[in-house]
Design a protein around this motif. Structure first.
Motif, PDB file in Angstrom:
ATOM      1  N   MET A 253      24.211  36.572   2.848  1.00  0.00           N
ATOM      2  CA  MET A 253      24.348  35.371   2.161  1.00  0.00           C
ATOM      3  C   MET A 253      24.525  35.458   0.639  1.00  0.00           C
ATOM      4  SD  MET A 253      21.864  32.000   2.562  1.00  0.00           S
ATOM      5  CE  MET A 253      22.144  31.704   4.306  1.00  0.00           C
ATOM      6  N   VAL A 254      25.455  34.765  -0.097  1.00  0.00           N
ATOM      7  CA  VAL A 254      25.670  34.533  -1.407  1.00  0.00           C
ATOM      8  C   VAL A 254      24.492  33.292  -1.847  1.00  0.00           C
ATOM      9  CG1 VAL A 254      27.085  34.365  -3.214  1.00  0.00           C
ATOM     10  CG2 VAL A 254      27.733  35.471  -1.169  1.00  0.00           C
ATOM     11  N   ALA A 255      23.988  33.648  -2.880  1.00  0.00           N
ATOM     12  CA  ALA A 255      22.944  32.440  -3.471  1.00  0.00           C
ATOM     13  C   ALA A 255      22.602  32.811  -4.911  1.00  0.00           C
ATOM     14  CB  ALA A 255      21.775  32.391  -2.720  1.00  0.00           C
ATOM     15  N   ASP A 256      22.282  31.967  -5.615  1.00  0.00           N
ATOM     16  CA  ASP A 256      21.949  32.086  -7.204  1.00  0.00           C
ATOM     17  C   ASP A 256      20.700  32.497  -7.307  1.00  0.00           C
ATOM     18  OD1 ASP A 256      24.272  31.106  -8.340  1.00  0.00           O
ATOM     19  OD2 ASP A 256      23.476  28.970  -8.502  1.00  0.00           O
ATOM     20  N   PHE A 257      20.319  33.866  -7.922  1.00  0.00           N
ATOM     21  CA  PHE A 257      19.021  34.314  -8.450  1.00  0.00           C
ATOM     22  C   PHE A 257      18.966  34.614  -9.791  1.00  0.00           C
ATOM     23  CE2 PHE A 257      16.572  38.449  -8.412  1.00  0.00           C
ATOM     24  CZ  PHE A 257      15.272  37.881  -8.040  1.00  0.00           C
ATOM     25  N   ALA A 258      18.012  34.162 -10.413  1.00  0.00           N
ATOM     26  CA  ALA A 258      17.670  34.434 -11.681  1.00  0.00           C
ATOM     27  C   ALA A 258      19.213  33.973 -12.615  1.00  0.00           C
ATOM     28  CB  ALA A 258      17.445  35.969 -11.904  1.00  0.00           C
ATOM     29  N   GLY A 259      19.622  33.041 -11.984  1.00  0.00           N
ATOM     30  CA  GLY A 259      20.819  32.336 -12.670  1.00  0.00           C
ATOM     31  C   GLY A 259      22.033  33.046 -12.679  1.00  0.00           C
ATOM     32  N   ARG A 260      22.310  33.856 -11.712  1.00  0.00           N
ATOM     33  CA  ARG A 260      23.139  34.959 -11.345  1.00  0.00           C
ATOM     34  C   ARG A 260      23.667  34.689  -9.791  1.00  0.00           C
ATOM     35  NH1 ARG A 260      22.923  40.445 -14.562  1.00  0.00           N
ATOM     36  NH2 ARG A 260      25.153  40.169 -14.303  1.00  0.00           N
ATOM     37  N   PRO A 261      25.067  34.703  -9.632  1.00  0.00           N
ATOM     38  CA  PRO A 261      25.416  34.570  -8.138  1.00  0.00           C
ATOM     39  C   PRO A 261      25.054  36.174  -7.756  1.00  0.00           C
ATOM     40  CG  PRO A 261      27.199  34.887  -9.318  1.00  0.00           C
ATOM     41  CD  PRO A 261      26.129  34.668 -10.448  1.00  0.00           C
ATOM     42  N   THR A 262      24.288  36.264  -6.552  1.00  0.00           N
ATOM     43  CA  THR A 262      23.968  37.285  -5.824  1.00  0.00           C
ATOM     44  C   THR A 262      24.081  37.399  -4.316  1.00  0.00           C
ATOM     45  OG1 THR A 262      22.001  37.448  -7.347  1.00  0.00           O
ATOM     46  CG2 THR A 262      21.729  38.725  -5.476  1.00  0.00           C
ATOM     47  N   MET A 263      24.629  38.730  -3.845  1.00  0.00           N
ATOM     48  CA  MET A 263      24.784  38.813  -2.516  1.00  0.00           C
ATOM     49  C   MET A 263      23.428  39.469  -1.857  1.00  0.00           C
ATOM     50  SD  MET A 263      26.614  38.748   0.331  1.00  0.00           S
ATOM     51  CE  MET A 263      28.414  38.582  -0.184  1.00  0.00           C
ATOM     52  N   TRP A 264      22.889  38.620  -0.865  1.00  0.00           N
ATOM     53  CA  TRP A 264      21.552  39.148  -0.108  1.00  0.00           C
ATOM     54  C   TRP A 264      22.160  39.681   1.055  1.00  0.00           C
ATOM     55  CZ3 TRP A 264      16.927  39.316  -2.321  1.00  0.00           C
ATOM     56  CH2 TRP A 264      16.577  38.596  -3.387  1.00  0.00           C
ATOM     57  N   ALA A 265      21.569  40.760   1.420  1.00  0.00           N
ATOM     58  CA  ALA A 265      21.640  41.393   2.792  1.00  0.00           C
ATOM     59  C   ALA A 265      19.846  41.464   3.500  1.00  0.00           C
ATOM     60  CB  ALA A 265      22.086  42.665   3.004  1.00  0.00           C
ATOM     61  N   ALA A 266      19.654  41.016   4.563  1.00  0.00           N
ATOM     62  CA  ALA A 266      18.451  41.409   5.075  1.00  0.00           C
ATOM     63  C   ALA A 266      18.519  41.642   6.560  1.00  0.00           C
ATOM     64  CB  ALA A 266      17.511  39.744   4.837  1.00  0.00           C
ATOM     65  N   GLY A 267      17.268  42.192   6.880  1.00  0.00           N
ATOM     66  CA  GLY A 267      17.210  42.615   8.312  1.00  0.00           C
ATOM     67  C   GLY A 267      15.729  42.647   8.584  1.00  0.00           C
ATOM     68  N   PRO A 268      15.370  42.982   9.853  1.00  0.00           N
ATOM     69  CA  PRO A 268      13.982  42.805  10.365  1.00  0.00           C
ATOM     70  C   PRO A 268      13.158  43.766   9.820  1.00  0.00           C
ATOM     71  CG  PRO A 268      15.224  43.518  12.038  1.00  0.00           C
ATOM     72  CD  PRO A 268      16.252  43.420  10.981  1.00  0.00           C
ATOM     73  N   ALA A 269      11.925  43.826   9.718  1.00  0.00           N
ATOM     74  CA  ALA A 269      11.072  44.683   9.067  1.00  0.00           C
ATOM     75  C   ALA A 269       9.580  44.429  10.138  1.00  0.00           C
ATOM     76  CB  ALA A 269      10.473  44.520   7.754  1.00  0.00           C
ATOM     77  N   ASP A 270       8.651  45.129   9.668  1.00  0.00           N
ATOM     78  CA  ASP A 270       7.282  44.974  10.862  1.00  0.00           C
ATOM     79  C   ASP A 270       6.825  43.890  10.562  1.00  0.00           C
ATOM     80  OD1 ASP A 270       7.524  47.790  11.065  1.00  0.00           O
ATOM     81  OD2 ASP A 270       6.112  48.222   9.382  1.00  0.00           O
ATOM     82  N   GLY A 271       6.386  43.464  11.894  1.00  0.00           N
ATOM     83  CA  GLY A 271       5.684  42.088  11.814  1.00  0.00           C
ATOM     84  C   GLY A 271       6.868  40.866  11.661  1.00  0.00           C
TER      85      GLY A 271
END
Length: 417
Positions: A95-113
């Motif tokens: 997902m693309v979202a603003d982070f610290a005032g800059r556009p950022t591409m986030w990628a996320a997956g499952p971890a423990d718990g």
């Protein structure tokens, strides 16, 4: 002289310009959207691929127990909630979202718990690229629309100018100027090279010129025929008139002489109309007192016409032709109207009025027409035709109308000295 450009408001040129503008804007918008979508998908795809690669590397390091690198972590701050929920549910996503005032591409997956492992990839350069592309599309589309509109307006204006000239020539022809021609250059090029394609405007202009030439030829042939017939009739009529004078007195002789005189008058009228039709009549100008000339015409007509001189003026005119015009108007008033007949001189305007049934509607609307005698009891319809022709030679304007309280009114407008 070069024809002036036609007005744009409500014309074919304005409609064509509006159509070109709408089509250009539509095409530019369509192409712009297609390019924007294509480049954006490609750019986002590359950024997503890079983010997923980093997520895979971060997952390996996390599972191996190695420390995570910068911009990777468990439930890092700034991670979009929707993406975290997706990862906690056991799925991977970006997902693309603003982070610290800059556009950022986030990628996320499952971890423990119930935690999510996520990485952040700077998306600023890609966002600036897409923004710059959108500006370039906007300005290039504007320039393309402007250039297309100018070129299209120039081309359409050339066509409308030619149509404007063709329409003006058609009006001149309908007004009686059979010498008028369009002389469209496209038609001339087609004449020189028959294999050359001819546009529709040139075809219309050529057809109009051909029609005018045909009408002119037929009219000239008719004029020559009328003149020849009238001229050839003069000799036998002269002999017939002389023979009628030798007949013994009596009612039959009077009838013969009357018909011969009428035939001679008709022949002379036809000759005069033929001369007027040629358009080569020449004026013999002199200064005349209009009131005195009008009184002289009435005395010569031998009719009980009342002359009223409201304001007398001197006019520079051809006396013979002016007397012919006024004489025909007076004779017509007595022949087809009812008394009293009044001839009024008011400056350079002369009116002849009777108190009969008035002029026929066609005559008021279109002027006199030779041999058309609708609404009259006698005559050949040539008297007023000759009056109109002579008035035109004099440069005067002859108008026909009906008075509100009954009667015909003929108005001759001259130019005063």
């Amino acid at each position: 002289m070069r024809a002036a450009l036609p007005r744009w408001s409500g014309t074919l040129a304005a409609k064509a310009a509006a159509f070109i503008t709408v089509m250009c804007c539509t095409l530019a918008a369509l192409l712009g959207v297609l390019v924007h979508v294509q480049v954006t998908n490609q750019t986002v795809g590359q950024a997503r691929h890079q983010a997923l690669q980093r997520l895979a590397a971060a997952t390996e390091r996390y599972e191996a127990g190695d420390p995570l690198r910068r911009r990777a972590g468990l439930d890092p701050p700034g991670l979009p909630r929707q993406l975290r929920d997706l990862a906690v549910a056991g799925n991977r996503g970006t997902m693309v979202a603003d982070f610290a005032g800059r556009p950022t591409m986030w990628a996320a997956g499952p971890a423990d718990g119930d935690r999510a492992l996520a990485v952040a990839v700077d998306y600023s350069q890609q966002a600036r690229t897409i923004e710059g592309l959108d500006r370039a599309i906007f300005w290039s589309s504007g320039l393309a629309i402007g250039a297309t509109l100018l070129v299209g307006a120039f081309a359409v204006t050339r066509v409308t100018r030619r149509l404007h000239i063709t329409a003006r020539v058609a009006r001149r022809i309908s007004a009686g100027d059979l010498d008028a021609r369009v002389n469209d250059p496209g038609a001339h090029r087609r004449t020189r090279d028959p294999a050359r394609p001819q546009d529709e405007v040139a075809a219309v202009a050529a057809a109009l010129d051909s029609m005018a030439s045909s009408l002119q030829g037929k009219l000239l042939a008719e004029q020559r025929f009328t003149a020849d017939v009238a001229h050839e009739l003069r000799t036998p009529l002269t002999g017939l008139h002389a023979a009628a004078e030798l007949l013994p007195p009596g009612r039959p002789t009077e009838l013969v002489r009357d018909r011969v005189a009428a035939l001679r008058t008709l022949t002379e009228d036809l000759l005069e109309i033929s001369r007027l039709d040629t358009g080569r009549e020449r004026l013999e100008l002199d200064t005349e007192q209009l009131g005195a000339l009008a009184e002289r015409v009435v005395r010569g007509a031998g009719s009980g016409t009342e002359v009223r001189v409201v304001r007398d003026v001197c006019v520079e005119t051809d006396r013979r032709r002016l007397e012919r015009v006024l004489g025909n108007l007076v004779v017509n008033a007595h022949r087809h109207g009812r008394g009293p007949v009044v001839l009024t001189v008011d400056g350079p305007v002369v009116t002849v009025r009777d108190h009969g049934d008035g002029f026929p509607e066609y005559l008021v609307a279109h002027g006199p027409q030779r041999f058309r005698t609708e609404g009259v009891t006698k005559g050949h319809g040539l008297g007023l035709t000759i009056a109109s022709g002579q008035a035109e030679v004099l440069g005067a304007r002859l108008e026909f109308a009906n008075a509100v309280d009954g009667g015909a009114v003929a108005t001759l407008r001259l130019t005063a000295e």
